[in-house]
Motif scaffolding. Structure first.
Motif, PDB file in Angstrom:
ATOM      1  N   VAL A 151      -5.831   1.491   1.864  1.00 16.46           N
ATOM      2  CA  VAL A 151      -6.891   1.945   2.768  1.00 16.46           C
ATOM      3  C   VAL A 151      -6.606   1.442   4.172  1.00 16.46           C
ATOM      4  CG1 VAL A 151      -9.346   1.929   3.267  1.00 16.46           C
ATOM      5  CG2 VAL A 151      -8.562   1.953   0.895  1.00 16.46           C
ATOM      6  N   ALA A 152      -6.639   2.348   5.111  1.00 13.27           N
ATOM      7  CA  ALA A 152      -6.392   2.004   6.508  1.00 13.27           C
ATOM      8  C   ALA A 152      -7.708   1.866   7.261  1.00 13.27           C
ATOM      9  CB  ALA A 152      -5.532   3.065   7.175  1.00 13.27           C
ATOM     10  N   SER A 153      -7.707   0.944   8.194  1.00 16.15           N
ATOM     11  CA  SER A 153      -8.869   0.762   9.062  1.00 16.15           C
ATOM     12  C   SER A 153      -8.392   0.440  10.462  1.00 16.15           C
ATOM     13  CB  SER A 153      -9.771  -0.357   8.531  1.00 16.15           C
ATOM     14  OG  SER A 153      -9.090  -1.589   8.516  1.00 16.15           O
ATOM     15  N   GLY A 154      -9.328   0.487  11.397  1.00 11.31           N
ATOM     16  CA  GLY A 154      -8.997   0.198  12.780  1.00 11.31           C
ATOM     17  C   GLY A 154      -8.668   1.438  13.581  1.00 11.31           C
ATOM     18  N   ARG A 155      -8.056   2.382  12.935  1.00 12.30           N
ATOM     19  CA  ARG A 155      -7.657   3.633  13.572  1.00 12.30           C
ATOM     20  C   ARG A 155      -7.341   4.619  12.469  1.00 12.30           C
ATOM     21  NH1 ARG A 155      -2.635   3.184  17.529  1.00 12.30           N
ATOM     22  NH2 ARG A 155      -4.041   1.662  18.472  1.00 12.30           N
ATOM     23  N   THR A 156      -7.597   5.876  12.717  1.00 15.05           N
ATOM     24  CA  THR A 156      -7.226   6.867  11.711  1.00 15.05           C
ATOM     25  C   THR A 156      -5.710   6.977  11.596  1.00 15.05           C
ATOM     26  OG1 THR A 156      -7.386   9.197  11.076  1.00 15.05           O
ATOM     27  CG2 THR A 156      -7.327   8.721  13.435  1.00 15.05           C
ATOM     28  N   VAL A 157      -5.238   7.148  10.377  1.00 10.41           N
ATOM     29  CA  VAL A 157      -3.804   7.326  10.143  1.00 10.41           C
ATOM     30  C   VAL A 157      -3.508   8.767   9.762  1.00 10.41           C
ATOM     31  CG1 VAL A 157      -3.358   4.925   9.572  1.00 10.41           C
ATOM     32  CG2 VAL A 157      -4.020   6.532   7.754  1.00 10.41           C
ATOM     33  N   SER A 158      -4.433   9.658  10.055  1.00  7.80           N
ATOM     34  CA  SER A 158      -4.263  11.046   9.639  1.00  7.80           C
ATOM     35  C   SER A 158      -3.061  11.714  10.295  1.00  7.80           C
ATOM     36  CB  SER A 158      -5.534  11.841   9.942  1.00  7.80           C
ATOM     37  OG  SER A 158      -5.814  11.840  11.336  1.00  7.80           O
ATOM     38  N   GLN A 162      -4.792  -0.901  16.900  1.00  7.08           N
ATOM     39  CA  GLN A 162      -4.155  -1.528  15.751  1.00  7.08           C
ATOM     40  C   GLN A 162      -4.651  -0.899  14.464  1.00  7.08           C
ATOM     41  OE1 GLN A 162      -1.854  -3.804  15.261  1.00  7.08           O
ATOM     42  NE2 GLN A 162      -1.410  -4.202  17.417  1.00  7.08           N
ATOM     43  N   VAL A 163      -3.779  -0.908  13.487  1.00  6.36           N
ATOM     44  CA  VAL A 163      -4.101  -0.385  12.165  1.00  6.36           C
ATOM     45  C   VAL A 163      -3.993  -1.524  11.163  1.00  6.36           C
ATOM     46  CG1 VAL A 163      -3.362   1.167  10.330  1.00  6.36           C
ATOM     47  CG2 VAL A 163      -3.289   1.936  12.716  1.00  6.36           C
ATOM     48  N   GLN A 164      -4.993  -1.655  10.334  1.00  8.41           N
ATOM     49  CA  GLN A 164      -4.935  -2.609   9.236  1.00  8.41           C
ATOM     50  C   GLN A 164      -4.825  -1.818   7.931  1.00  8.41           C
ATOM     51  OE1 GLN A 164      -7.799  -3.027  11.548  1.00  8.41           O
ATOM     52  NE2 GLN A 164      -6.241  -4.068  12.763  1.00  8.41           N
ATOM     53  N   LEU A 165      -3.919  -2.277   7.085  1.00  9.44           N
ATOM     54  CA  LEU A 165      -3.697  -1.636   5.792  1.00  9.44           C
ATOM     55  C   LEU A 165      -3.983  -2.641   4.685  1.00  9.44           C
ATOM     56  CD1 LEU A 165      -0.281   0.087   6.613  1.00  9.44           C
ATOM     57  CD2 LEU A 165      -2.550   1.129   6.671  1.00  9.44           C
ATOM     58  N   VAL A 166      -4.757  -2.209   3.708  1.00  7.89           N
ATOM     59  CA  VAL A 166      -5.086  -3.085   2.589  1.00  7.89           C
ATOM     60  C   VAL A 166      -4.749  -2.367   1.290  1.00  7.89           C
ATOM     61  CG1 VAL A 166      -6.888  -4.359   1.386  1.00  7.89           C
ATOM     62  CG2 VAL A 166      -6.906  -4.232   3.890  1.00  7.89           C
ATOM     63  N   GLU A 167      -3.857  -2.972   0.513  1.00  4.69           N
ATOM     64  CA  GLU A 167      -3.470  -2.415  -0.774  1.00  4.69           C
ATOM     65  C   GLU A 167      -4.314  -3.024  -1.886  1.00  4.69           C
ATOM     66  OE1 GLU A 167       0.537  -3.275   1.429  1.00  4.69           O
ATOM     67  OE2 GLU A 167      -1.388  -4.259   1.101  1.00  4.69           O
ATOM     68  N   SER A 168      -4.469  -2.264  -2.942  1.00  5.26           N
ATOM     69  CA  SER A 168      -5.145  -2.756  -4.136  1.00  5.26           C
ATOM     70  C   SER A 168      -4.623  -1.993  -5.334  1.00  5.26           C
ATOM     71  CB  SER A 168      -6.667  -2.594  -4.012  1.00  5.26           C
ATOM     72  OG  SER A 168      -7.013  -1.230  -3.889  1.00  5.26           O
ATOM     73  N   GLY A 169      -4.945  -2.499  -6.517  1.00  5.01           N
ATOM     74  CA  GLY A 169      -4.595  -1.792  -7.735  1.00  5.01           C
ATOM     75  C   GLY A 169      -3.441  -2.382  -8.516  1.00  5.01           C
ATOM     76  N   GLY A 170      -2.808  -3.391  -7.966  1.00  5.27           N
ATOM     77  CA  GLY A 170      -1.723  -4.014  -8.697  1.00  5.27           C
ATOM     78  C   GLY A 170      -2.224  -4.792  -9.902  1.00  5.27           C
ATOM     79  N   GLY A 171      -1.293  -5.243 -10.714  1.00  4.01           N
ATOM     80  CA  GLY A 171      -1.676  -6.008 -11.889  1.00  4.01           C
ATOM     81  C   GLY A 171      -0.538  -6.128 -12.870  1.00  4.01           C
ATOM     82  N   LEU A 172      -0.885  -6.557 -14.065  1.00  8.39           N
ATOM     83  CA  LEU A 172       0.077  -6.729 -15.142  1.00  8.39           C
ATOM     84  C   LEU A 172      -0.087  -5.595 -16.144  1.00  8.39           C
ATOM     85  CD1 LEU A 172       2.129  -8.420 -16.793  1.00  8.39           C
ATOM     86  CD2 LEU A 172       0.164  -9.670 -17.735  1.00  8.39           C
ATOM     87  N   VAL A 173       1.009  -4.964 -16.480  1.00 15.61           N
ATOM     88  CA  VAL A 173       0.971  -3.846 -17.414  1.00 15.61           C
ATOM     89  C   VAL A 173       2.203  -3.886 -18.296  1.00 15.61           C
ATOM     90  CG1 VAL A 173       2.127  -2.263 -15.811  1.00 15.61           C
ATOM     91  CG2 VAL A 173       0.593  -1.342 -17.561  1.00 15.61           C
ATOM     92  N   GLN A 174       2.084  -3.365 -19.494  1.00 12.97           N
ATOM     93  CA  GLN A 174       3.239  -3.299 -20.384  1.00 12.97           C
ATOM     94  C   GLN A 174       4.134  -2.130 -19.999  1.00 12.97           C
ATOM     95  OE1 GLN A 174       1.663  -3.163 -24.417  1.00 12.97           O
ATOM     96  NE2 GLN A 174       1.890  -5.380 -24.605  1.00 12.97           N
ATOM     97  N   ALA A 175       5.386  -2.247 -20.365  1.00 12.28           N
ATOM     98  CA  ALA A 175       6.325  -1.161 -20.117  1.00 12.28           C
ATOM     99  C   ALA A 175       5.789   0.132 -20.733  1.00 12.28           C
ATOM    100  CB  ALA A 175       7.686  -1.502 -20.695  1.00 12.28           C
ATOM    101  N   GLY A 176       5.925   1.208 -19.966  1.00 11.22           N
ATOM    102  CA  GLY A 176       5.384   2.485 -20.404  1.00 11.22           C
ATOM    103  C   GLY A 176       3.986   2.762 -19.910  1.00 11.22           C
ATOM    104  N   GLY A 177       3.352   1.754 -19.366  1.00 11.66           N
ATOM    105  CA  GLY A 177       1.982   1.907 -18.887  1.00 11.66           C
ATOM    106  C   GLY A 177       1.919   2.471 -17.476  1.00 11.66           C
ATOM    107  N   SER A 178       0.702   2.506 -16.948  1.00 14.76           N
ATOM    108  CA  SER A 178       0.460   3.111 -15.642  1.00 14.76           C
ATOM    109  C   SER A 178      -0.379   2.193 -14.759  1.00 14.76           C
ATOM    110  CB  SER A 178      -0.284   4.444 -15.797  1.00 14.76           C
ATOM    111  OG  SER A 178       0.471   5.378 -16.522  1.00 14.76           O
ATOM    112  N   LEU A 179      -0.185   2.338 -13.481  1.00 11.44           N
ATOM    113  CA  LEU A 179      -1.027   1.687 -12.484  1.00 11.44           C
ATOM    114  C   LEU A 179      -1.230   2.655 -11.332  1.00 11.44           C
ATOM    115  CD1 LEU A 179       0.389  -1.966 -12.226  1.00 11.44           C
ATOM    116  CD2 LEU A 179      -1.852  -1.311 -13.101  1.00 11.44           C
TER     117      LEU A 179
END
Length: 124
Positions: free
Chosen positions: A23-30, A1-18
């Motif tokens: 990150v995957a765990s449990g097995r390599t996704v290479s 099994q592969v577990q995927l965990v996302e991060s980095g989201g948030g609130l930003v104004q138009a024109g901004g960046s995120l």
């Protein structure tokens, strides 16, 4: 099994960046193709971008071309989505997905593993 965990989201104004990370765990996704999807309130989950197992091939939905960049680091089992020039219509929950295949996938059914999602909100 592969577990995927996302991060980095948030609130930003138009024109901004995120910068979203997955990150995957449990097995390599290479050896897996990876993708990002998003789901806005009241809408279906839609494809955003995909990257092949070695990063040589990518495909972006037209609405994000030139603004989003996907990359991967197989040594770290990580995929990154750099989002620049964000627009209010980019507001959605963003999901990372892994596909047990080398090549690109463009639809939900082609992916085998999913993260829990990270919220991106772009204010006008």
């Amino acid at each position: 099994q592969v577990q995927l965990v996302e991060s980095g989201g948030g609130l930003v104004q138009a024109g901004g960046s995120l910068r979203l990370s997955c990150v995957a765990s449990g097995r390599t996704v290479s050896m897996y193709a990876m993708g990002w999807f998003r789901q806005a309130p009241g809408k279906e989950r839609e494809f955003v971008v995909a990257i092949s197992w070695n990063g040589d091939s990518t495909y972006y939905v037209e609405s994000v071309k030139g603004r989003f960049t996907i990359s991967r680091d197989n040594a770290k089992n990580t995929v990154v989505l750099q989002m620049n020039s964000l627009k209010p219509e980019d507001t959605a929950v963003y999901y990372c997905a892994a596909r047990q295949d080398y090549g690109l996938g463009f639809t939900r059914i082609e992916y085998d593993y999913w993260g829990q999602g990270t919220q991106v909100t772009v204010s006008s």
